[in-house]
Motif scaffolding. Structure first.
Motif, PDB file in Angstrom:
ATOM      1  N   GLY A   1     -11.078 -39.235 -38.155  1.00 59.37           N
ATOM      2  CA  GLY A   1      -9.556 -39.691 -38.376  1.00 59.37           C
ATOM      3  C   GLY A   1      -9.719 -40.649 -39.506  1.00 59.37           C
ATOM      4  O   GLY A   1     -10.790 -41.227 -39.752  1.00 59.37           O
TER       5      GLY A   1
ATOM      6  N   PHE B   1      -5.191 -37.810 -28.274  1.00 61.81           N
ATOM      7  CA  PHE B   1      -5.356 -38.855 -27.457  1.00 61.81           C
ATOM      8  C   PHE B   1      -4.850 -38.631 -25.903  1.00 61.81           C
ATOM      9  O   PHE B   1      -4.985 -39.491 -25.209  1.00 61.81           O
ATOM     10  CB  PHE B   1      -4.781 -40.224 -27.814  1.00 61.81           C
TER      11      PHE B   1
ATOM     12  N   LEU C   1      -1.869 -51.436 -35.540  1.00 66.13           N
ATOM     13  CA  LEU C   1      -1.858 -49.890 -35.607  1.00 66.13           C
ATOM     14  C   LEU C   1      -1.291 -49.442 -36.965  1.00 66.13           C
ATOM     15  O   LEU C   1      -1.635 -48.404 -37.426  1.00 66.13           O
ATOM     16  CB  LEU C   1      -0.830 -49.375 -34.506  1.00 66.13           C
TER      17      LEU C   1
ATOM     18  N   ALA D   1      -0.673 -37.566 -30.589  1.00 64.59           N
ATOM     19  CA  ALA D   1      -0.301 -37.570 -29.049  1.00 64.59           C
ATOM     20  C   ALA D   1      -1.200 -36.491 -28.386  1.00 64.59           C
ATOM     21  O   ALA D   1      -1.821 -36.633 -27.282  1.00 64.59           O
ATOM     22  CB  ALA D   1       1.242 -37.108 -28.786  1.00 64.59           C
TER      23      ALA D   1
HETATM   24  P1  ADP Z   1      -6.066 -41.589 -36.988  1.00 62.55           P
HETATM   25  O1  ADP Z   1      -5.504 -40.812 -36.186  1.00 62.55           O
HETATM   26  O2  ADP Z   1      -6.445 -40.857 -38.351  1.00 62.55           O
HETATM   27  O3  ADP Z   1      -7.186 -42.459 -36.600  1.00 62.55           O
HETATM   28  P2  ADP Z   1      -3.456 -42.967 -37.174  1.00 62.55           P
HETATM   29  O4  ADP Z   1      -3.120 -44.124 -38.206  1.00 62.55           O
HETATM   30  O5  ADP Z   1      -2.667 -41.640 -37.059  1.00 62.55           O
HETATM   31  O6  ADP Z   1      -4.969 -42.570 -37.687  1.00 62.55           O
HETATM   32  O7  ADP Z   1      -3.617 -43.755 -35.813  1.00 62.55           O
HETATM   33  C1  ADP Z   1      -4.423 -44.896 -36.002  1.00 62.55           C
HETATM   34  C2  ADP Z   1      -5.124 -45.269 -34.513  1.00 62.55           C
HETATM   35  O8  ADP Z   1      -3.876 -45.633 -33.654  1.00 62.55           O
HETATM   36  C3  ADP Z   1      -5.680 -44.120 -34.182  1.00 62.55           C
HETATM   37  O9  ADP Z   1      -7.100 -44.183 -34.419  1.00 62.55           O
HETATM   38  C4  ADP Z   1      -5.475 -44.564 -32.407  1.00 62.55           C
HETATM   39  O10 ADP Z   1      -6.584 -45.489 -32.260  1.00 62.55           O
HETATM   40  C5  ADP Z   1      -4.175 -45.198 -32.177  1.00 62.55           C
HETATM   41  N1  ADP Z   1      -3.354 -44.273 -31.886  1.00 62.55           N
HETATM   42  C6  ADP Z   1      -2.284 -43.609 -32.658  1.00 62.55           C
HETATM   43  N2  ADP Z   1      -1.624 -42.606 -31.818  1.00 62.55           N
HETATM   44  C7  ADP Z   1      -2.052 -42.817 -30.624  1.00 62.55           C
HETATM   45  C8  ADP Z   1      -1.780 -42.127 -29.307  1.00 62.55           C
HETATM   46  N3  ADP Z   1      -0.610 -41.467 -29.156  1.00 62.55           N
HETATM   47  N4  ADP Z   1      -2.359 -42.701 -28.296  1.00 62.55           N
HETATM   48  C9  ADP Z   1      -3.328 -43.602 -28.300  1.00 62.55           C
HETATM   49  N5  ADP Z   1      -3.880 -44.257 -29.306  1.00 62.55           N
HETATM   50  C10 ADP Z   1      -3.145 -43.801 -30.444  1.00 62.55           C
END
Ligand code: ADP
Length: 231
Positions: free
Chosen positions: A182, A126, A165, A123
């Motif tokens: 990430g 992004f 996701l 959170a």
């Molecule tokens: P990482 O953060 O390491 O890339 P995650 O599995 O935590 O991997 O998240 C996967 C993807 O989901 C992120 O790369 C992003 O594209 C999207 N995402 C996750 N949480 C958010 C958020 N709060 N706002 C926008 N996009 C998000």
């Protein structure tokens, strides 16, 4: 398997440390810089391997879960403490909303904290500065499961990406992901942990407006035992 993966990495880090410390001979700054990079990338690889191993362990049910009763407020406060420097540094405002009658959860606390840490750090990541992140906990419904939410006013996720996701290594292509590292494992891990508590996790998002992740956790042992299969 974990031993086979971790041992060579520990060794790489160890050799880099010996060299940086100048134990073999004097090290020019340019070489030191590269050695620091070896160290940094090895650390990233260690955490990636740890996440993958944890995902596999939880998914297969081999991970021993230490369930107990914890005060929700305390669990959330711990995580906030950990992440507040990150929020302050970025100028992201935090809001907390606890329903008056949510008191406790029956969880493996270190795993439950990991879910919150992963969702909260996403959170913050992004959401542009001056944005707001809201952590809320709604009281348990008839099934005894409390609903947590982590909402942000960030970039949002296109509807076409939402389904993907929770897949390993999946990251939405956007400017932030191009610049910030990430692994695309945080949400998979969060989903596995929530499911190991027989809860569920889902997301609502609107591009340019923000994203809210929701997940449920049992408030009592009875609630957990009463729900034999995750939905
Ligand atoms: P990482 O953060 O390491 O890339 P995650 O599995 O935590 O991997 O998240 C996967 C993807 O989901 C992120 O790369 C992003 O594209 C999207 N995402 C996750 N949480 C958010 C958020 N709060 N706002 C926008 N996009 C998000």
């Amino acid at each position: 398997m974990s031993h086979e993966l971790r041992t060579p990495l520990t060794s790489i880090k160890g050799y880099a440390a010996i060299l940086i410390a100048g134990k073999i001979g004097e090290v020019p700054d340019a070489v030191k810089e590269r050695l620091a990079k070896i160290n940094f990338h090895s650390d990233n690889l260690v955490s990636l391997i740890n996440d993958l191993l944890d995902i596999a362990r939880i998914e297969s049910g081999r991970q021993e879960m230490k369930f107990d009763v914890y005060k929700i407020k305390k669990v959330v406060d711990n995580v906030i403490d950990l992440l507040s420097p990150q929020m302050t540094a970025k100028g992201v405002k935090l809001q907390l909303r606890f329903a008056p009658n949510v008191e406790e959860i029956y969880v493996d606390v270190s795993h439950a904290e990991r879910v919150l840490i992963n969702l909260l750090s996403n959170a913050v990541k992004f959401t542009p500065s001056q944005g707001t992140v809201t952590v809320a906990v709604a009281p348990a419904l008839d099934d005894g499961y409390a609903t947590f939410s982590v909402a942000d006013t960030g970039i949002g996720i296109p509807a076409s990406e939402v389904q993907k996701l929770f897949s390993e290594f999946y990251r939405v292509e956007n400017e932030i992901n191009q610049n910030v590292k990430g692994t695309g494992l945080g949400l998979v891990l969060a989903k596995n942990i929530v499911q190991a508590h027989r809860g569920k996790i889902w997301v609502q998002s609107q591009v340019g407006v923000g994203t809210t992740f929701y997940f449920t956790l049992p408030s009592t042992k009875q609630a957990y035992e009463g729900r034999l299969n995750p939905e």
